[in-house]
Enzyme design. Structure first.
Site, short mmCIF file in Angstrom:
data_model
loop_
_atom_site.label_atom_id
_atom_site.label_comp_id
_atom_site.label_asym_id
_atom_site.label_seq_id
_atom_site.Cartn_x
_atom_site.Cartn_y
_atom_site.Cartn_z
N GLY A 47 0.83 -1.19 0.00
CA GLY A 47 0.00 0.00 0.00
C GLY A 47 0.87 1.24 0.00
O GLY A 47 2.09 1.16 0.21
N GLN A 52 3.25 9.91 1.51
CA GLN A 52 4.54 9.20 1.40
C GLN A 52 5.29 9.57 0.13
O GLN A 52 6.48 9.30 0.02
CB GLN A 52 4.32 7.69 1.43
CG GLN A 52 3.87 7.18 2.79
CD GLN A 52 3.79 5.67 2.78
OE1 GLN A 52 2.80 5.11 2.35
NE2 GLN A 52 4.85 5.02 3.23
N CYS A 96 6.86 -0.48 6.71
CA CYS A 96 6.43 0.76 6.05
C CYS A 96 7.56 1.25 5.16
O CYS A 96 8.71 1.30 5.60
CB CYS A 96 6.09 1.81 7.10
SG CYS A 96 5.53 3.38 6.43
N LEU A 97 7.22 1.63 3.93
CA LEU A 97 8.25 2.10 3.01
C LEU A 97 8.90 3.40 3.51
O LEU A 97 10.01 3.72 3.10
CB LEU A 97 7.66 2.32 1.62
CG LEU A 97 7.16 1.05 0.92
CD1 LEU A 97 6.51 1.40 -0.41
CD2 LEU A 97 8.30 0.06 0.70
N HIS A 138 -3.35 1.23 8.53
CA HIS A 138 -1.98 1.71 8.39
C HIS A 138 -1.91 2.86 7.37
O HIS A 138 -1.32 3.91 7.64
CB HIS A 138 -1.07 0.55 7.95
CG HIS A 138 0.35 0.93 7.71
ND1 HIS A 138 1.40 0.44 8.45
CD2 HIS A 138 0.91 1.77 6.80
CE1 HIS A 138 2.54 0.97 8.01
NE2 HIS A 138 2.26 1.77 7.01
N GLU A 139 -2.52 2.63 6.20
CA GLU A 139 -2.46 3.65 5.15
C GLU A 139 -3.16 4.93 5.57
O GLU A 139 -2.66 6.03 5.34
CB GLU A 139 -3.08 3.12 3.85
CG GLU A 139 -2.40 1.91 3.24
CD GLU A 139 -0.90 2.06 3.16
OE1 GLU A 139 -0.41 3.19 2.97
OE2 GLU A 139 -0.21 1.05 3.29
N HIS A 142 -1.39 7.41 7.72
CA HIS A 142 -0.47 8.34 7.04
C HIS A 142 -1.16 9.67 6.72
O HIS A 142 -0.50 10.71 6.65
CB HIS A 142 0.04 7.72 5.74
CG HIS A 142 1.15 6.73 5.92
ND1 HIS A 142 2.38 7.08 6.43
CD2 HIS A 142 1.24 5.40 5.64
CE1 HIS A 142 3.17 6.01 6.46
NE2 HIS A 142 2.49 4.98 5.99
NI NI Z 1 3.37 3.13 5.87
#
Ligand code: NI
Length: 182
Positions: A47, A52, A96-97, A138-139, A142
Site C-alpha cells: 500500500g 509518502q 512501512c516504506l 496503516h495507510e 499516514h
Molecule cells: Ni506506511
C-alpha cells in the site's frame, strides 16, 4: 507515469494532516494515482499513501492480501473515514516504506468499516477484517500524520527486518512475498 521519491520518517510531510481531495475525478489526481501505483510496485509495497510521495492529500492505494496469500486487485480510496467494528485490538507485524528496514508489532482493530470515494467519485463502503483491515488502518494513519511506531505499545517489538525474517516470518515455502506494508 513516474516512480516517485518516497518520504522517510523524519520528513515533515509524514507528520501533517493531509487535505481532503475536492475533485477525485481531476486529471491531476488520476495522474498521481498512476504514479503511486508505479512507485508502490517498484518498492514492493502492499500500500501507499499520498503523503509518502510528498503529496499531502487524502488518497491511499493498497492491495488486499487474501487468506491464500494471493493478492487481489489494487484499490484506491479517497477521503477515507474508518469506523472500528470491534473494541479490542490485535497485534500484528507491519512494515512501512517510509520506515525502511524495520518491522513492528502494531495493535489494530481486527474489523472495520471504511468509507470514501473512488477515482470516479463513486461512494465506497466496505467492511474489512484481518490483513485487509490492518492495511487500511496503516495507510489511513499516514493521512493523519501517524507512522506505525507511534501506535506501538511496546517498542521491544520494533526490530530489524533482517531479524524479523529470521525469527518471525511465517514459514511458508510458497511465500516469495517481499512486501512492506507500504
Ligand atoms: Ni506506511
Amino acid at each position: 507515469m513516474a516512480i516517485l521519491k518516497i518520504a522517510k520518517m523524519g520528513h515533515p510531510v509524514l507528520l501533517q494532516r493531509a487535505a481532503e481531495i475536492e475533485d477525485p475525478t481531476a486529471p491531476a489526481v488520476h495522474a498521481l494515482i498512476g504514479d503511486m501505483f508505479e512507485t508502490m510496485a517498484d518498492a514492493d509495497g502492499l500500500g501507499l499513501a499520498a503523503p509518502q510521495v510528498h503529496v499531502p492529500q487524502r488518497l491511499v492505494i493498497f492491495h488486499v492480501p487474501g487468506d491464500d496469500g494471493e493478492i487481489d486487485e489494487p484499490r484506491v480510496l479517497i477521503n477515507p473515514v474508518i469506523t472500528p467494528l470491534s473494541q479490542d485490538m490485535v497485534l500484528g507485524w507491519e512494515g512501512c516504506l517510509s520506515v525502511p528496514g524495520l518491522r513492528g508489532k502494531v495493535p489494530r482493530y481486527p474489523r472495520i468499516r471504511y468509507t470514501g470515494v473512488d477515482p470516479r467519485g463513486r461512494p465506497v463502503d466496505v467492511t474489512a477484517e484481518g490483513m485487509h483491515a490492518r492495511v487500511v488502518q496503516h495507510e489511513c494513519d499516514h493521512l493523519d500524520g501517524r507512522l506505525y511506531p507511534t501506535r506501538m505499545a511496546d517498542l521491544t517489538d520494533l526490530i530489524f527486518e533482517s531479524e524479523w525474517r529470521y525469527h518471525f516470518k511465517p514459514d511458508d515455502p510458497d511465500d516469495d512475498e517481499d512486501n512492506d506494508l507500504d
